[in-house]
Design a protein around this motif. Structure first.
Motif, short mmCIF file in Angstrom:
data_model
loop_
_atom_site.label_atom_id
_atom_site.label_comp_id
_atom_site.label_asym_id
_atom_site.label_seq_id
_atom_site.Cartn_x
_atom_site.Cartn_y
_atom_site.Cartn_z
N ASP A 49 60.50 -39.75 54.10
CA ASP A 49 61.84 -38.94 54.09
C ASP A 49 62.86 -39.87 53.66
OD1 ASP A 49 63.11 -36.51 55.98
OD2 ASP A 49 64.26 -38.34 56.02
N THR A 50 63.79 -39.80 52.75
CA THR A 50 64.83 -40.42 52.38
C THR A 50 66.10 -39.68 52.00
OG1 THR A 50 65.48 -42.21 50.94
CG2 THR A 50 64.23 -40.45 49.92
N ALA A 51 67.05 -40.39 51.47
CA ALA A 51 68.31 -39.48 51.20
C ALA A 51 69.42 -40.43 50.49
CB ALA A 51 69.21 -39.29 52.69
N LYS A 52 70.12 -39.57 49.59
CA LYS A 52 70.63 -40.03 48.73
C LYS A 52 71.76 -41.39 49.12
CE LYS A 52 74.74 -39.53 45.43
NZ LYS A 52 75.67 -39.00 44.86
N GLU A 57 66.16 -44.10 46.89
CA GLU A 57 65.40 -43.17 46.33
C GLU A 57 64.68 -44.08 45.19
OE1 GLU A 57 67.49 -38.89 46.85
OE2 GLU A 57 68.30 -40.43 45.50
N THR A 78 64.32 -35.60 50.33
CA THR A 78 65.34 -36.29 50.29
C THR A 78 66.51 -35.31 50.59
OG1 THR A 78 66.64 -37.99 49.05
CG2 THR A 78 65.77 -36.08 47.83
N LYS A 79 67.75 -35.82 50.64
CA LYS A 79 68.84 -35.19 51.18
C LYS A 79 69.97 -35.11 50.28
CE LYS A 79 67.01 -36.40 55.66
NZ LYS A 79 66.27 -37.72 55.23
N ALA A 97 68.63 -36.93 41.89
CA ALA A 97 67.64 -37.54 42.74
C ALA A 97 66.09 -37.41 42.31
CB ALA A 97 67.63 -36.59 44.14
N LEU A 101 64.02 -40.77 41.87
CA LEU A 101 62.49 -40.81 42.51
C LEU A 101 61.34 -40.67 41.57
CD1 LEU A 101 63.48 -38.63 45.28
CD2 LEU A 101 62.51 -40.64 45.59
N TYR A 109 64.20 -30.19 50.05
CA TYR A 109 65.46 -30.83 49.98
C TYR A 109 66.37 -30.33 51.08
CZ TYR A 109 69.63 -32.60 46.64
OH TYR A 109 70.55 -33.34 46.11
#
Length: 285
Positions: A49-52, A57, A78-79, A97, A101, A109
């Motif tokens: 679980d990641t995010a901009k 990423e 990701t978010k 994204a 990645l 998303y």
């Protein structure tokens, strides 16, 4: 390389199954290349679980590539950052994204926050326009599931009125001191899977006398008790760590079951103590 265990999954209304335990990244020292490789190769972690906003990423994509784990075995979330809300910006942000990645599609998303600062539009209008972009990305198969993060009941109700796809998941702060049961119940009634971040309350739960007592009773660590409590409550749980030993510890939560009375004792610690503020001030970047 030892064969890692397979973690249980939870079905989403999109038809896909999300692993109930993931490894969260963050932008506050939330990335360790070696730790992520260890999680993938040795601990059975398949949900990242990641995010901009976290700015890692590309690093996550590099670790995934080096891990040797097949893409189809992974769940990558990701978010979308609020600075990219709006139909066109959200669409492009998702494609960017994927590129960072190194993947052709995202498993999940999420709209990162409900606050939406789009000139000339109310927050509700901006959320609806952005969500329609995610719906189209979902229909195109670029996002296999779509959801939101930090949304409250009224935000979810508005999306339901304004758009056609109900979010597949809502990821919210969830730990013994912050158990938003009304929101959990709402999500359950509307077939929205509930995801929880910050399950250890930023470490604050690990020294609570009740948690320590229960941990001793089961021969487990306080972290394992908190994560097990969250999972037994039906929450897709996302602890964060950059230490290999901690990641391994956090994964060893499927060989015991908390008794109902202990679940209730831990739940009684709820004090509506939020560690993450809903209105995030850092809109730029």
């Amino acid at each position: 390389m030892e064969i890692p265990i397979q973690f249980p999954t939870v079905p989403l209304s999109s038809g896909h199954n999300i692993p109930v335990l993931g490894l969260g990244m963050s932008h506050h020292g939330g990335y360790s290349h070696n730790a992520l490789l260890y999680a993938l190769r040795s601990c059975g972690i398949r949900h990242i679980d990641t995010a901009k906003r976290y700015g890692n990423e590309e690093l996550v994509g590099k670790a995934v590539s080096e891990s040797g784990v097949k893409r189809e075995e992974l769940w990558i979330t990701t978010k979308l950052w609020p600075g990219d809300y709006g139909y066109d910006k959200a669409t492009q942000a998702c494609l960017d994204a994927c590129k960072r990645l190194g993947v052709q599609y995202l498993d999940l998303y999420l709209m990162h926050w409900p606050d939406a600062h789009v000139p000339g539009k109310s927050s509700r209008e901006a959320r609806a326009e952005t969500w329609k972009a995610l719906e189209d990305l979902y229909y195109r198969g670029i996002c296999r599931s779509i959801g939101v993060s930090n949304f409250l009941i009224h935000h979810l109700e508005q999306l339901k009125e304004d758009c056609s796809v109900v979010p597949h998941l809502n990821q919210v702060e969830y730990h013994p001191f912050q158990r938003p049961q009304e929101l959990v119940n709402y999500c359950k009634r509307n077939n929205i899977v509930f995801g929880g971040y910050c399950p250890l309350a930023k470490g604050q739960a690990l020294t609570h006398p009740l948690i320590l007592r229960i941990a001793k009773q089961y021969g487990k660590t306080p972290a394992q008790i908190c994560i097990r409590w969250s999972i037994q409550n039906g929450v897709v749980t996302i602890p964060k760590s950059t230490k290999e030993s901690r990641i391994q510890e956090n994964c060893q939560v499927f060989d015991f079951h908390l008794q109902h009375s202990d679940m209730m004792w831990i739940s009684s610690l709820h004090s509506n103590k939020k560690l993450i503020h809903l209105t995030y001030p850092l809109w730029k970047g």
